[in-house]
Every structure is written in C-alpha cells, then in structure tokens.
Scaffold this motif. Sequence first.
Motif, PDB file in Angstrom:
ATOM      1  N   GLN A  37       1.362 -29.881  -5.271  1.00  0.00           N
ATOM      2  CA  GLN A  37       0.067 -30.564  -5.305  1.00  0.00           C
ATOM      3  C   GLN A  37      -1.081 -29.556  -5.269  1.00  0.00           C
ATOM      4  O   GLN A  37      -2.062 -29.680  -6.012  1.00  0.00           O
ATOM      5  N   GLU A  38      -0.964 -28.558  -4.395  1.00  0.00           N
ATOM      6  CA  GLU A  38      -1.988 -27.518  -4.317  1.00  0.00           C
ATOM      7  C   GLU A  38      -2.053 -26.740  -5.631  1.00  0.00           C
ATOM      8  O   GLU A  38      -3.138 -26.406  -6.125  1.00  0.00           O
ATOM      9  N   TYR A  39      -0.878 -26.455  -6.202  1.00  0.00           N
ATOM     10  CA  TYR A  39      -0.825 -25.679  -7.440  1.00  0.00           C
ATOM     11  C   TYR A  39      -1.527 -26.403  -8.589  1.00  0.00           C
ATOM     12  O   TYR A  39      -2.244 -25.777  -9.378  1.00  0.00           O
ATOM     13  N   GLN A  40      -1.324 -27.698  -8.702  1.00  0.00           N
ATOM     14  CA  GLN A  40      -1.934 -28.456  -9.793  1.00  0.00           C
ATOM     15  C   GLN A  40      -3.457 -28.445  -9.681  1.00  0.00           C
ATOM     16  O   GLN A  40      -4.161 -28.343 -10.691  1.00  0.00           O
ATOM     17  N   LEU A  41      -3.981 -28.550  -8.461  1.00  0.00           N
ATOM     18  CA  LEU A  41      -5.433 -28.455  -8.264  1.00  0.00           C
ATOM     19  C   LEU A  41      -5.929 -27.055  -8.595  1.00  0.00           C
ATOM     20  O   LEU A  41      -6.946 -26.878  -9.282  1.00  0.00           O
ATOM     21  N   TYR A  42      -5.201 -26.062  -8.119  1.00  0.00           N
ATOM     22  CA  TYR A  42      -5.557 -24.663  -8.367  1.00  0.00           C
ATOM     23  C   TYR A  42      -5.569 -24.374  -9.865  1.00  0.00           C
ATOM     24  O   TYR A  42      -6.470 -23.703 -10.375  1.00  0.00           O
ATOM     25  N   LYS A  43      -4.580 -24.891 -10.577  1.00  0.00           N
ATOM     26  CA  LYS A  43      -4.468 -24.639 -12.016  1.00  0.00           C
ATOM     27  C   LYS A  43      -5.642 -25.248 -12.778  1.00  0.00           C
ATOM     28  O   LYS A  43      -6.111 -24.679 -13.775  1.00  0.00           O
ATOM     29  N   ARG A  44      -6.146 -26.370 -12.338  1.00  0.00           N
ATOM     30  CA  ARG A  44      -7.310 -26.979 -12.998  1.00  0.00           C
ATOM     31  C   ARG A  44      -8.517 -26.056 -12.896  1.00  0.00           C
ATOM     32  O   ARG A  44      -9.261 -25.877 -13.865  1.00  0.00           O
ATOM     33  N   LEU A  45      -8.710 -25.457 -11.745  1.00  0.00           N
ATOM     34  CA  LEU A  45      -9.808 -24.501 -11.571  1.00  0.00           C
ATOM     35  C   LEU A  45      -9.571 -23.239 -12.396  1.00  0.00           C
ATOM     36  O   LEU A  45     -10.486 -22.724 -13.037  1.00  0.00           O
ATOM     37  N   PHE A  46      -8.338 -22.764 -12.374  1.00  0.00           N
ATOM     38  CA  PHE A  46      -7.982 -21.557 -13.126  1.00  0.00           C
ATOM     39  C   PHE A  46      -8.260 -21.739 -14.614  1.00  0.00           C
ATOM     40  O   PHE A  46      -8.824 -20.847 -15.260  1.00  0.00           O
ATOM     41  N   ASP A  47      -7.856 -22.867 -15.178  1.00  0.00           N
ATOM     42  CA  ASP A  47      -8.011 -23.100 -16.614  1.00  0.00           C
ATOM     43  C   ASP A  47      -9.478 -23.083 -17.037  1.00  0.00           C
ATOM     44  O   ASP A  47      -9.816 -22.616 -18.128  1.00  0.00           O
ATOM     45  N   ILE A  48     -10.361 -23.581 -16.180  1.00  0.00           N
ATOM     46  CA  ILE A  48     -11.794 -23.571 -16.482  1.00  0.00           C
ATOM     47  C   ILE A  48     -12.326 -22.141 -16.504  1.00  0.00           C
ATOM     48  O   ILE A  48     -13.081 -21.747 -17.389  1.00  0.00           O
ATOM     49  N   ILE A  49     -11.905 -21.344 -15.531  1.00  0.00           N
ATOM     50  CA  ILE A  49     -12.425 -19.986 -15.379  1.00  0.00           C
ATOM     51  C   ILE A  49     -11.835 -19.029 -16.404  1.00  0.00           C
ATOM     52  O   ILE A  49     -12.532 -18.183 -16.978  1.00  0.00           O
ATOM     53  N   HIS A  50     -10.538 -19.160 -16.659  1.00  0.00           N
ATOM     54  CA  HIS A  50      -9.820 -18.177 -17.483  1.00  0.00           C
ATOM     55  C   HIS A  50     -10.399 -18.054 -18.882  1.00  0.00           C
ATOM     56  O   HIS A  50     -10.474 -16.961 -19.450  1.00  0.00           O
ATOM     57  N   GLN A  51     -10.832 -19.164 -19.445  1.00  0.00           N
ATOM     58  CA  GLN A  51     -11.323 -19.147 -20.827  1.00  0.00           C
ATOM     59  C   GLN A  51     -12.640 -18.390 -20.976  1.00  0.00           C
ATOM     60  O   GLN A  51     -13.069 -18.083 -22.085  1.00  0.00           O
ATOM     61  N   GLN A  52     -13.282 -18.071 -19.864  1.00  0.00           N
ATOM     62  CA  GLN A  52     -14.557 -17.356 -19.920  1.00  0.00           C
ATOM     63  C   GLN A  52     -14.390 -15.835 -19.952  1.00  0.00           C
ATOM     64  O   GLN A  52     -15.358 -15.109 -20.153  1.00  0.00           O
ATOM     65  N   LEU A  53     -13.161 -15.342 -19.743  1.00  0.00           N
ATOM     66  CA  LEU A  53     -12.927 -13.909 -19.611  1.00  0.00           C
ATOM     67  C   LEU A  53     -12.359 -13.308 -20.889  1.00  0.00           C
ATOM     68  O   LEU A  53     -11.759 -14.009 -21.712  1.00  0.00           O
ATOM     69  N   ILE A  54     -12.544 -11.990 -21.044  1.00  0.00           N
ATOM     70  CA  ILE A  54     -11.876 -11.291 -22.135  1.00  0.00           C
ATOM     71  C   ILE A  54     -10.455 -10.950 -21.692  1.00  0.00           C
ATOM     72  O   ILE A  54     -10.158 -10.862 -20.496  1.00  0.00           O
ATOM     73  N   HIS A  55      -9.575 -10.768 -22.661  1.00  0.00           N
ATOM     74  CA  HIS A  55      -8.165 -10.541 -22.375  1.00  0.00           C
ATOM     75  C   HIS A  55      -7.771  -9.125 -22.791  1.00  0.00           C
ATOM     76  O   HIS A  55      -8.382  -8.535 -23.693  1.00  0.00           O
TER      77      HIS A  55
END
Length: 209
Positions: free
Chosen positions: A101-119
Amino acid sequence: MKYRLITIEGNIGAGKTTLSTLLARKLNARLVLEEFSDNPFLPKFYADPDRYGFPLELFFMAERFKQLNELLKPDLFQQTTVSDYLFVKCLLFAKVTLTEQEYQLYKRLFDIIHQQLIHPDILVYLQAPVEKLQQNIHKRNRSYEQQIPDSYLQSIQQSYLSYIQQRKGVTLMVDASNANFLEDARHLQVITDALEKEYTDGIHRLSLP
C-alpha cells in the motif's frame, strides 16, 4: 567524451561513490554524489525498518530530485557529469522497503517527479556478491550500516538486476567482485576506456583485471 551524463550504480557497498569521484576527477567532470548522510531517518530505519521505511524513502526522493534537477542548468566549464545514483533507485529501494500500500502511493509521487528529470546517457552498474558488499560495508565503518542483513542486500541486488534487464539505453555491467578502484589504477582505466566506446542499447559486460 561522447556521454554527457554518466551514472554509476550498484548495491550498498559496491563502490559507487569511490568510482564516481575518481572518474569525475579523471574526466574533469561535474560530480553529483548522493547526500545520504543528511537523511535523519537512516539510522532509525536500520533499527526499525517497518516504522521508518516510508519517511526514509520520501526524504531520499525529495533530496535526489533537488540534486538531479540542478543538472538541467548548463555548466559552461564542465561538459560531462558523473553521478553516483539513478533517480530510479528511489523506486527500487521502495519496492523492497515498503508495504504494498505504501509502495503504490510512493510510486504515484515518483511517476510525477521522474518525468521532469534528464536521464543518463550510459549506466555503469557495479555487480558484486553479497560477501564483497559486506566486506566493504564493514571497512567503511558507518555504525548504522553494520547490521544490514544479507537478505536485504540480496533483495536490493535482485531489484536492480530486474530493472536493468528491462531498462532502455546502454548499461555497462561491471563484475566488481575484486574491484579496488582506489589502489589498482588498472580498474579505473578499464572503466575509462569503456566510456570511450559507442554501444548499442542493452547490457554490455566488463571484467576487471
């Protein structure tokens, strides 16, 4: 240097920071090191992982984003950057550390942030057996790390390897079983030489002498 952003990754104790520091010095590159020691939840997590896992991972994600977001700003003097972590490690560690349950919430935040960064243009992954990792962990003697169980390191290792298998882009998989970047100049040279080459997407394996 063909690669503008070089990321060094590996399990806890694999030698990421040592290699990144030496490599950045040799390439006259900008160096980005994870500021893990600033995380106030880290010692508490190792003592009570169930209680402190979620705040630990949230703090890490916020700090990593703040650091890596700076890479969007050009550096006029250093064209190459070496980092000792992937932002994706947030998700890989959270998968092991958090409840579902914690992971699914964490992943929602991660997905929003990750797309803003360079790889990274290339990922160098240091793969070492758990025995070697534990030796390195004990050698650097951080008090809060001394009781990390083998099972936790094995879970993190598997999380990385599963990610790398499906990762898009170039990955150099380095057998770091006998790595000693500080004392054996040949080991650093192998990495430096490898970074002068062009690769197709996928996993390319390197051995150290």
